[in-house]
Write a protein that holds these residues in place. Sequence first.
Motif, PDB file in Angstrom:
ATOM      1  N   ASP A   7       0.823  -1.215   0.000  1.00  0.00           N
ATOM      2  CA  ASP A   7       0.000   0.000   0.000  1.00  0.00           C
ATOM      3  C   ASP A   7       0.855   1.263   0.000  1.00  0.00           C
ATOM      4  O   ASP A   7       0.451   2.282  -0.563  1.00  0.00           O
ATOM      5  N   ARG A   8       2.020   1.213   0.633  1.00  0.00           N
ATOM      6  CA  ARG A   8       2.870   2.409   0.667  1.00  0.00           C
ATOM      7  C   ARG A   8       3.362   2.775  -0.735  1.00  0.00           C
ATOM      8  O   ARG A   8       3.571   3.954  -1.040  1.00  0.00           O
ATOM      9  N   ASP A   9       3.544   1.758  -1.588  1.00  0.00           N
ATOM     10  CA  ASP A   9       3.941   2.043  -2.971  1.00  0.00           C
ATOM     11  C   ASP A   9       2.799   2.720  -3.725  1.00  0.00           C
ATOM     12  O   ASP A   9       3.023   3.638  -4.521  1.00  0.00           O
ATOM     13  N   LEU A  10       1.572   2.266  -3.469  1.00  0.00           N
ATOM     14  CA  LEU A  10       0.413   2.924  -4.071  1.00  0.00           C
ATOM     15  C   LEU A  10       0.320   4.370  -3.616  1.00  0.00           C
ATOM     16  O   LEU A  10       0.113   5.284  -4.440  1.00  0.00           O
ATOM     17  N   MET A  11       0.475   4.606  -2.315  1.00  0.00           N
ATOM     18  CA  MET A  11       0.360   5.957  -1.792  1.00  0.00           C
ATOM     19  C   MET A  11       1.452   6.851  -2.344  1.00  0.00           C
ATOM     20  O   MET A  11       1.220   8.023  -2.652  1.00  0.00           O
ATOM     21  N   GLN A  12       2.648   6.315  -2.509  1.00  0.00           N
ATOM     22  CA  GLN A  12       3.727   7.109  -3.062  1.00  0.00           C
ATOM     23  C   GLN A  12       3.434   7.501  -4.501  1.00  0.00           C
ATOM     24  O   GLN A  12       3.609   8.666  -4.888  1.00  0.00           O
ATOM     25  N   ALA A  13       2.954   6.544  -5.300  1.00  0.00           N
ATOM     26  CA  ALA A  13       2.625   6.846  -6.694  1.00  0.00           C
ATOM     27  C   ALA A  13       1.461   7.826  -6.783  1.00  0.00           C
ATOM     28  O   ALA A  13       1.481   8.770  -7.597  1.00  0.00           O
ATOM     29  N   LEU A  14       0.444   7.618  -5.940  1.00  0.00           N
ATOM     30  CA  LEU A  14      -0.723   8.503  -5.960  1.00  0.00           C
ATOM     31  C   LEU A  14      -0.340   9.918  -5.543  1.00  0.00           C
ATOM     32  O   LEU A  14      -0.743  10.909  -6.175  1.00  0.00           O
ATOM     33  N   THR A  15       0.467  10.044  -4.488  1.00  0.00           N
ATOM     34  CA  THR A  15       0.891  11.359  -4.015  1.00  0.00           C
ATOM     35  C   THR A  15       1.722  12.084  -5.058  1.00  0.00           C
ATOM     36  O   THR A  15       1.502  13.266  -5.348  1.00  0.00           O
ATOM     37  N   ARG A  16       2.670  11.385  -5.658  1.00  0.00           N
ATOM     38  CA  ARG A  16       3.535  12.014  -6.656  1.00  0.00           C
ATOM     39  C   ARG A  16       2.738  12.417  -7.896  1.00  0.00           C
ATOM     40  O   ARG A  16       3.019  13.457  -8.519  1.00  0.00           O
ATOM     41  N   THR A  17       1.751  11.623  -8.259  1.00  0.00           N
ATOM     42  CA  THR A  17       0.931  11.969  -9.429  1.00  0.00           C
ATOM     43  C   THR A  17       0.122  13.228  -9.184  1.00  0.00           C
ATOM     44  O   THR A  17       0.052  14.128 -10.035  1.00  0.00           O
ATOM     45  N   ILE A  18      -0.468  13.332  -8.001  1.00  0.00           N
ATOM     46  CA  ILE A  18      -1.263  14.522  -7.670  1.00  0.00           C
ATOM     47  C   ILE A  18      -0.355  15.750  -7.553  1.00  0.00           C
ATOM     48  O   ILE A  18      -0.686  16.828  -8.071  1.00  0.00           O
ATOM     49  N   GLU A  19       0.779  15.606  -6.908  1.00  0.00           N
ATOM     50  CA  GLU A  19       1.711  16.729  -6.796  1.00  0.00           C
ATOM     51  C   GLU A  19       2.167  17.196  -8.168  1.00  0.00           C
ATOM     52  O   GLU A  19       2.225  18.410  -8.441  1.00  0.00           O
ATOM     53  N   GLY A  20       2.483  16.256  -9.037  1.00  0.00           N
ATOM     54  CA  GLY A  20       2.922  16.647 -10.380  1.00  0.00           C
ATOM     55  C   GLY A  20       1.847  17.370 -11.153  1.00  0.00           C
ATOM     56  O   GLY A  20       2.124  18.351 -11.863  1.00  0.00           O
ATOM     57  N   SER A  21       0.593  16.915 -11.026  1.00  0.00           N
ATOM     58  CA  SER A  21      -0.509  17.578 -11.734  1.00  0.00           C
ATOM     59  C   SER A  21      -0.703  18.998 -11.225  1.00  0.00           C
ATOM     60  O   SER A  21      -0.856  19.948 -12.013  1.00  0.00           O
ATOM     61  N   ILE A  22      -0.693  19.158  -9.888  1.00  0.00           N
ATOM     62  CA  ILE A  22      -0.890  20.498  -9.329  1.00  0.00           C
ATOM     63  C   ILE A  22       0.279  21.413  -9.683  1.00  0.00           C
ATOM     64  O   ILE A  22       0.090  22.589 -10.031  1.00  0.00           O
ATOM     65  N   ARG A  23       1.479  20.915  -9.620  1.00  0.00           N
ATOM     66  CA  ARG A  23       2.642  21.738  -9.941  1.00  0.00           C
ATOM     67  C   ARG A  23       2.643  22.176 -11.396  1.00  0.00           C
ATOM     68  O   ARG A  23       3.009  23.307 -11.727  1.00  0.00           O
ATOM     69  N   SER A  24       2.245  21.287 -12.300  1.00  0.00           N
ATOM     70  CA  SER A  24       2.187  21.659 -13.719  1.00  0.00           C
ATOM     71  C   SER A  24       1.121  22.723 -13.963  1.00  0.00           C
ATOM     72  O   SER A  24       1.290  23.600 -14.825  1.00  0.00           O
ATOM     73  N   PHE A  25       0.019  22.664 -13.199  1.00  0.00           N
ATOM     74  CA  PHE A  25      -1.030  23.676 -13.346  1.00  0.00           C
ATOM     75  C   PHE A  25      -0.578  25.015 -12.762  1.00  0.00           C
ATOM     76  O   PHE A  25      -0.751  26.071 -13.379  1.00  0.00           O
ATOM     77  N   VAL A  26       0.000  24.974 -11.558  1.00  0.00           N
ATOM     78  CA  VAL A  26       0.434  26.201 -10.885  1.00  0.00           C
ATOM     79  C   VAL A  26       1.541  26.892 -11.667  1.00  0.00           C
ATOM     80  O   VAL A  26       1.634  28.130 -11.679  1.00  0.00           O
ATOM     81  N   ALA A  27       2.379  26.123 -12.349  1.00  0.00           N
ATOM     82  CA  ALA A  27       3.508  26.710 -13.082  1.00  0.00           C
ATOM     83  C   ALA A  27       3.064  27.610 -14.218  1.00  0.00           C
ATOM     84  O   ALA A  27       3.853  28.428 -14.712  1.00  0.00           O
ATOM     85  N   THR A  28       1.801  27.511 -14.632  1.00  0.00           N
ATOM     86  CA  THR A  28       1.291  28.350 -15.727  1.00  0.00           C
ATOM     87  C   THR A  28       0.534  29.571 -15.229  1.00  0.00           C
ATOM     88  O   THR A  28       0.038  30.361 -16.033  1.00  0.00           O
ATOM     89  N   LYS A  29       0.425  29.716 -13.893  1.00  0.00           N
ATOM     90  CA  LYS A  29      -0.353  30.809 -13.322  1.00  0.00           C
ATOM     91  C   LYS A  29       0.534  31.713 -12.481  1.00  0.00           C
ATOM     92  O   LYS A  29       1.604  31.323 -12.034  1.00  0.00           O
ATOM     93  N   ARG A  30       0.067  32.950 -12.297  1.00  0.00           N
ATOM     94  CA  ARG A  30       0.763  33.905 -11.449  1.00  0.00           C
ATOM     95  C   ARG A  30       0.216  33.804 -10.020  1.00  0.00           C
ATOM     96  O   ARG A  30      -0.891  33.314  -9.787  1.00  0.00           O
ATOM     97  N   GLN A  31       1.048  34.281  -9.076  1.00  0.00           N
ATOM     98  CA  GLN A  31       0.681  34.138  -7.667  1.00  0.00           C
ATOM     99  C   GLN A  31      -0.649  34.811  -7.342  1.00  0.00           C
ATOM    100  O   GLN A  31      -1.418  34.322  -6.505  1.00  0.00           O
ATOM    101  N   ALA A  32      -0.948  35.938  -8.005  1.00  0.00           N
ATOM    102  CA  ALA A  32      -2.189  36.650  -7.711  1.00  0.00           C
ATOM    103  C   ALA A  32      -3.419  35.867  -8.160  1.00  0.00           C
ATOM    104  O   ALA A  32      -4.527  36.129  -7.686  1.00  0.00           O
ATOM    105  N   GLU A  33      -3.240  34.895  -9.051  1.00  0.00           N
ATOM    106  CA  GLU A  33      -4.366  34.132  -9.573  1.00  0.00           C
ATOM    107  C   GLU A  33      -4.654  32.870  -8.764  1.00  0.00           C
ATOM    108  O   GLU A  33      -5.765  32.342  -8.816  1.00  0.00           O
ATOM    109  N   ILE A  34      -3.666  32.371  -8.040  1.00  0.00           N
ATOM    110  CA  ILE A  34      -3.769  31.050  -7.425  1.00  0.00           C
ATOM    111  C   ILE A  34      -4.914  30.962  -6.425  1.00  0.00           C
ATOM    112  O   ILE A  34      -5.687  29.996  -6.418  1.00  0.00           O
TER     113      ILE A  34
END
Length: 313
Positions: free
Chosen positions: A111-138
Amino acid sequence: METVNVVYIIGVLIVLAVILSCVLTVTQGYIYVITRFGKYNRILRPGLNFKLPVLEVVYKKISIQNRSVELEFQAVTADQANVYFKSMLLYAVQNADEETIKRVAFKFIADRDLMQALTRTIEGSIRSFVATKRQAEILGLRREIVEFVKDQIDQSLEEWGYHLMDLQINDITFDKAIIESMSKVVASNNLKAAAENEGQALLITKTKAAEAEGNAIKISAEAEKEAARLRGQGVALFRQEVAHGMSEAAEEMKRANLDTNVILFSMWTEAVKNFAEVSKGNIIFLDGSAQGMENTMRQIQALMINQQLGPNK
């Protein structure tokens, strides 16, 4: 005899142990995956089940209940500002079908491997979205971030046998310096808005006052104009009536063979009387001698003659 009894008892115990090892109770909310000689064999659902001892082994106990996990991670905006997220992830096994359970059981070692993959996938998705926006928009894109992450990871979770039920972003924070600068920007914008509102109010007040003053001047001018017109009409009517009265008096005096200069003398004395009665401290110099009166009478006679001859010229 005693030896036979001992053997019998041992045999019974062995049979009971074998029977008990064949009986397996699966707890509600779980599904057990059974392997035989290390290969997938079948699944056991909640309730009383049987398995072959030694030959069949419970490979994994899979919970089909909802699971939640809290995530904390950092992202960087397009204008190089650090953003810190705290989120809650709610997920569960898609369904209790055998194929789904097999994917859940064998996609990850633990289960820890699942949680690691799930966490990294969500972090990567959010980071890719945030990287296209300015701080005032977040701060205003919380819902958009959640929808973007769901679109990105739904397919991956489906391949793993899971379903994302909910993702909540509970907190979004920035570095202390950025938070202070944002507070200053908000304060300055509020002051700017207040100044603009005050300026607009002052402009409206002055505009209304100017309009009122202009209307008052206009009304006063129209009233003065009307008063002047009425005064002129009154003076003209007075002169007309005076002339008419003098004409009638002169005709009467001619018919009585009297000197019309008496009228002029009367006008002169009335004028002097009026000066004395109505005067408010002004000084009027009059020549009271007989010669002065005679000169004044000649001037009045000449004025009357000129007025009579004027229309004939």
